[in-house]
Design a protein around this motif. Structure first.
Motif, PDB file in Angstrom:
ATOM      1  N   GLU A 219       0.822  -1.118   0.074  1.00 20.28           N
ATOM      2  CA  GLU A 219      -0.044   0.036   0.042  1.00 20.28           C
ATOM      3  C   GLU A 219       0.931   1.244   0.016  1.00 20.28           C
ATOM      4  N   TRP A 220       0.307   2.235  -0.422  1.00 18.24           N
ATOM      5  CA  TRP A 220       1.261   3.546  -0.305  1.00 18.24           C
ATOM      6  C   TRP A 220       1.393   4.078   0.999  1.00 18.24           C
ATOM      7  N   LYS A 221       2.719   4.592   1.199  1.00 19.28           N
ATOM      8  CA  LYS A 221       3.215   4.904   2.595  1.00 19.28           C
ATOM      9  C   LYS A 221       2.243   5.988   2.977  1.00 19.28           C
ATOM     10  N   ILE A 226      -4.192   1.474  -2.846  1.00 13.89           N
ATOM     11  CA  ILE A 226      -4.413   1.338  -4.288  1.00 13.89           C
ATOM     12  C   ILE A 226      -4.275   0.058  -4.887  1.00 13.89           C
ATOM     13  N   SER A 227      -4.888  -0.283  -5.887  1.00 16.15           N
ATOM     14  CA  SER A 227      -4.477  -1.486  -6.655  1.00 16.15           C
ATOM     15  C   SER A 227      -2.856  -1.629  -6.872  1.00 16.15           C
ATOM     16  N   GLU A 232       1.803   3.343 -10.480  1.00 16.23           N
ATOM     17  CA  GLU A 232       2.368   4.556 -10.445  1.00 16.23           C
ATOM     18  C   GLU A 232       1.179   5.608 -10.132  1.00 16.23           C
ATOM     19  N   GLY A 233       0.244   5.707 -10.949  1.00 15.31           N
ATOM     20  CA  GLY A 233      -0.819   6.560 -11.148  1.00 15.31           C
ATOM     21  C   GLY A 233      -0.319   8.178 -11.010  1.00 15.31           C
ATOM     22  N   GLY A 234       0.801   8.443 -11.486  1.00 15.61           N
ATOM     23  CA  GLY A 234       1.296   9.577 -11.651  1.00 15.61           C
ATOM     24  C   GLY A 234       1.860  10.398 -10.342  1.00 15.61           C
ATOM     25  N   ARG A 235       1.678   9.427  -9.257  1.00 14.78           N
ATOM     26  CA  ARG A 235       1.933  10.032  -7.976  1.00 14.78           C
ATOM     27  C   ARG A 235       3.246   9.495  -7.533  1.00 14.78           C
ATOM     28  N   GLN A 236       4.122  10.124  -6.762  1.00 13.37           N
ATOM     29  CA  GLN A 236       5.276   9.760  -6.221  1.00 13.37           C
ATOM     30  C   GLN A 236       5.546  10.271  -4.807  1.00 13.37           C
ATOM     31  N   PRO A 237       4.571   9.709  -3.943  1.00 11.95           N
ATOM     32  CA  PRO A 237       4.878  10.043  -2.440  1.00 11.95           C
ATOM     33  C   PRO A 237       5.959   8.969  -1.874  1.00 11.95           C
ATOM     34  N   GLY A 238       5.846   8.722  -0.940  1.00 11.97           N
ATOM     35  CA  GLY A 238       6.698   8.058  -0.132  1.00 11.97           C
ATOM     36  C   GLY A 238       6.980   6.480  -0.756  1.00 11.97           C
ATOM     37  N   GLY A 239       6.318   5.989  -1.876  1.00 16.45           N
ATOM     38  CA  GLY A 239       6.387   4.464  -2.506  1.00 16.45           C
ATOM     39  C   GLY A 239       5.338   3.711  -1.889  1.00 16.45           C
TER      40      GLY A 239
END
Ligand code: ADP
Length: 666
Positions: A219-221, A226-227, A232-239
């Motif tokens: 899951e995103w940090k 998200i699935s 990527e979904g265009g986002r680059q938060p903590g991974g």
């Protein structure tokens, strides 16, 4: 001071062939690096199959962990990727033997067939299944930790190597049964530290593996789940962060157990490639659930290319046997007749006991029913290939219609497939005439030959029959060492003169196989090199009279020839089958031809000595010269030896032959 016992560590050298193979893998197999995952997952799946099989007789091997599975995990910081199974595992000795040497003949063959051409060699690696070492395409160090099922936790093993000349083995403590393979990824292979990428590769190659393949959910940090198929979904938060929960990422249903409509052609092809180690797509496939007194599923393929050892009748067959989805054995020969040994695939039956042995298979009635069913299906597949080999220019009723303008792509793709099949496997199929009496007529319909009146090699018995002359009451054929020899054989002269077609056969198996086929669709088959020539109604009265006359008028000469050649020929007689040649050799109906006898002798087999019959063309100038000649004996021997030469044979005493001819020339 306390001393902690360090585990005894041994450094060992790879067997020379392994070192060579590793070099090849690390230096030249970059063209398709992702196959490493397929190979390692397939090894893990094999290890689970082996455990499941051994546990049938020893349930304790499953310990408290009966659910067999493969886990794939990665560690971004350590740059490692691990493939872990809870299958049979390896003992220390097995790790040394299986990962340090090449014991299998298949891998030796692989080494022998390396061409030095990188692209070809890369394809070969899949074909021969030198799977484990493919890990070194992406890793500069591989660590294997394993414990064999049934051994104590202290008897675990760690095997480790950088894929150069050496590997290390050490005994370790390992609670978990099975094997964990950790790849220390090279700098240029870091893209495999990504769940999305890994799932893509698994989906492509390993969907049909019947075992679940698990990956840890991510899951995103920042907490938003998200699935992970949309990484990527265009986002680059903590991974992405691991959640500690595992999910199954493959279908985990053996392909053949799924409904046909849910399987794409690509999935069938990929499955075929996986079980056959063939990089080409198959020519045809058939997938059926058979119900009735014996129930089973068959998924069978005809390859598009024959293996190099096609003519080895002892060669392993290509059908795997499963019982209730449990893998039982490779190469279950009892499931397919020998002449269909090129077929690859899977048979899964619920009607056999799990502990079935090869011996038991031979005797089982259920197996007999399965073999018959599989044979029928394969012949059906070949018949379909034959039917669709050419696009028919008109509708079945012979009336041209505009439907032909919209021939489907599917139909177009079938064109020429039967030709490919026949080039690759036709000679093997012929063995069926002598092996499978129940299907002899079906097999005969599928055979194709060259003929004396066409330039193609695609003449079927039915084509031949349709062209037979009025009054012709046999299908004539000749066997020889080569098509060229068959075509120029003296035996064909009278047939050519009368415009009668003769099938030409030059496959090694032809004469043997044709022995078992006495007629096709009511018309007898007749070798033109066996027995007396009998053209029956095709011979006119004058010719018959001339032949009889020759036989009586010529009798004194024939007797003299018989005497001169008594060591070589069983009989000498006048013939009407020759036009341009002075003589030819024939054998009695039912005897082995001289070519077959020669071939068997070359193969080291004992062959009964059969003296051929010398047939003489009384009209030939050389034969006319013979009558009353002063060197009758020499001429007689020359005529005999030349007849032998004309059919590809060798005079028993070549030097004597040369001497006689030279004497004549002088
Ligand atoms: P192949 O699988 O074609 O025999 P490999 O080079 O892939 O060749 O593997 C060599 C051998 O190592 C296998 O035959 C098997 O005995 C052993 N092996 C490889 N992977 C595993 C595994 N995951 N568990 C147990 N044994 C394994």
């Amino acid at each position: 001071m306390t001393t902690t016992a360090t585990p005894p560590k041994q450094t060992m050298a790879f067997q020379a062939e392994v070192a060579q193979l590793l070099k090849l893998v690390t230096h030249s197999l970059y063209s398709n690096p992702e196959i490493f995952l397929r190979e390692l997952v397939s090894n893990a799946s094999d290890a689970c199959d082996k455990l499941r099989f051994e546990s049938l007789n020893n349930a304790a091997l499953l310990e408290s962990d009966p659910e067999l599975k493969v886990r794939i995990s990665f560690d971004k910081d350590a740059k490692t990727l691990s493939i872990t199974d809870n299958g049979i595992g390896l003992s220390e000795q097995e790790a040394i033997d299986n990962l340090g040497t090449i014991a299998k003949s298949g891998t030796r063959d692989f080494m022998a067939s390396l061409s030095g051409d990188q692209k070809n060699d890369a394809q070969l690696i899949g074909q021969f299944g030198v799977g484990f070492y493919s890990g070194f395409i992406v890793a500069d160090r591989i660590t294997v930790e394993s414990r064999r099922a049934g051994l104590a936790p202290e008897q675990g093993v760690r095997w480790s190597s950088e894929g150069t000349g050496e590997f290390e083995v050490a005994q370790i403590q390992r609670a978990d049964r099975g094997t964990s393979i950790t790849l220390h990824l090279k700098d240029d292979a870091q893209d495999y530290l990504n769940a999305y990428k890994l799932k893509g590769v698994i989906n492509k190659y390993s969907d049909h593996i019947s075992l679940p393949i698990l990956m840890e959910k991510e899951e995103w940090k920042d907490g938003e789940l998200i699935s992970s198929t949309d990484p990527e979904g265009g986002r680059q938060p903590g991974g992405m962060a691991k959640t500690g929960e595992w999910e199954t990422v493959n279908q985990a249903a053996a392909l053949w157990t799924r409904a046909k409509k849910d399987i794409t052609p690509e999935q069938y092809d990929e499955f075929y490639k996986q079980i056959s180690y063939d990089q080409n797509a198959p020519l045809a496939s058939t997938h059926n659930r058979v119900e009735g007194s014996t129930e089973y599923t068959q998924l069978l393929f005809i390859p598009s290319k024959a293996p190099m050892d096609m003519f080895n009748r002892d060669k392993a067959a290509g059908v795997k046997l499963y019982v209730k989805r449990v893998f039982i054995m490779d190469d279950a020969q009892a499931l397919m007749p020998v002449y269909l040994r090129f077929v690859k695939g899977v048979v899964d039956s619920a009607d056999l006991p799990l502990n079935v042995s090869r011996e038991l298979l031979q005797e089982s009635r259920a197996v007999k029913a399965i073999r018959e069913g599989c044979t029928k299906r394969v012949l059906g597949m070949i018949e379909d290939l034959a039917k669709n080999n050419v696009l028919s220019a008109s509708s079945p009723d012979g009336v041209a219609d505009d439907v032909t303008d919209v021939v489907s792509e599917e139909d177009k793709a079938q064109v020429g497939k039967f030709d490919t099949f026949y080039t690759e496997f036709g000679a093997v199929l012929k063995e069926g005439l002598g092996e499978d009496f129940a299907n002899r007529d079906r097999i005969a319909k599928l055979l194709r030959f060259a003929s004396s009146t066409t330039d193609t090699t695609t003449v079927s018995f039915a084509d031949y029959k349709a062209r037979m002359k009025d009054g012709q009451d046999a299908i004539y054929y000749i066997t020889a060492d080569t098509l060229a020899a068959a075509k120029s054989s003296p035996q064909l002269e009278i047939f050519r003169k009368k415009g009668i077609e003769v099938l030409l056969m030059a496959d090694r198996v032809d004469e043997w196989a044709l022995n078992y086929l006495h007629e096709f669709d009511g018309t007898p088959l007749q070798s033109v090199a066996k027995g007396a020539v009998d053209l029956g109604k095709l011979q006119d009265e004058d010719e018959k009279k001339a032949a009889e006359l020759a036989q009586t008028e010529f009798k004194p000469t024939l007797d003299k020839l018989k005497d001169a050649l008594k060591d070589k020929a069983s009989d000498v007689r006048a013939t009407s089958r020759l036009v341009d040649s002075p003589a030819c050799l024939v054998v009695q109906d039912g005897d082995m031809s001289t070519q077959l006898a020669r071939m068997l002798k070359q193969a080291g087999q004992a062959v009964p000595e059969v003296k051929p019959i010398l047939e003489i063309n009384a009209e030939h100038p050389l034969v006319k010269k013979l009558v009353g000649s002063s060197n009758f004996d020499d001429l007689a021997h020359i005529i005999f030896d030349q007849a032998l030469l004309a059919e590809g044979g060798m005079p028993a005493d070549p030097a004597a032959y040369v001497k006689r001819v030279n004497a004549l020339l002088l």
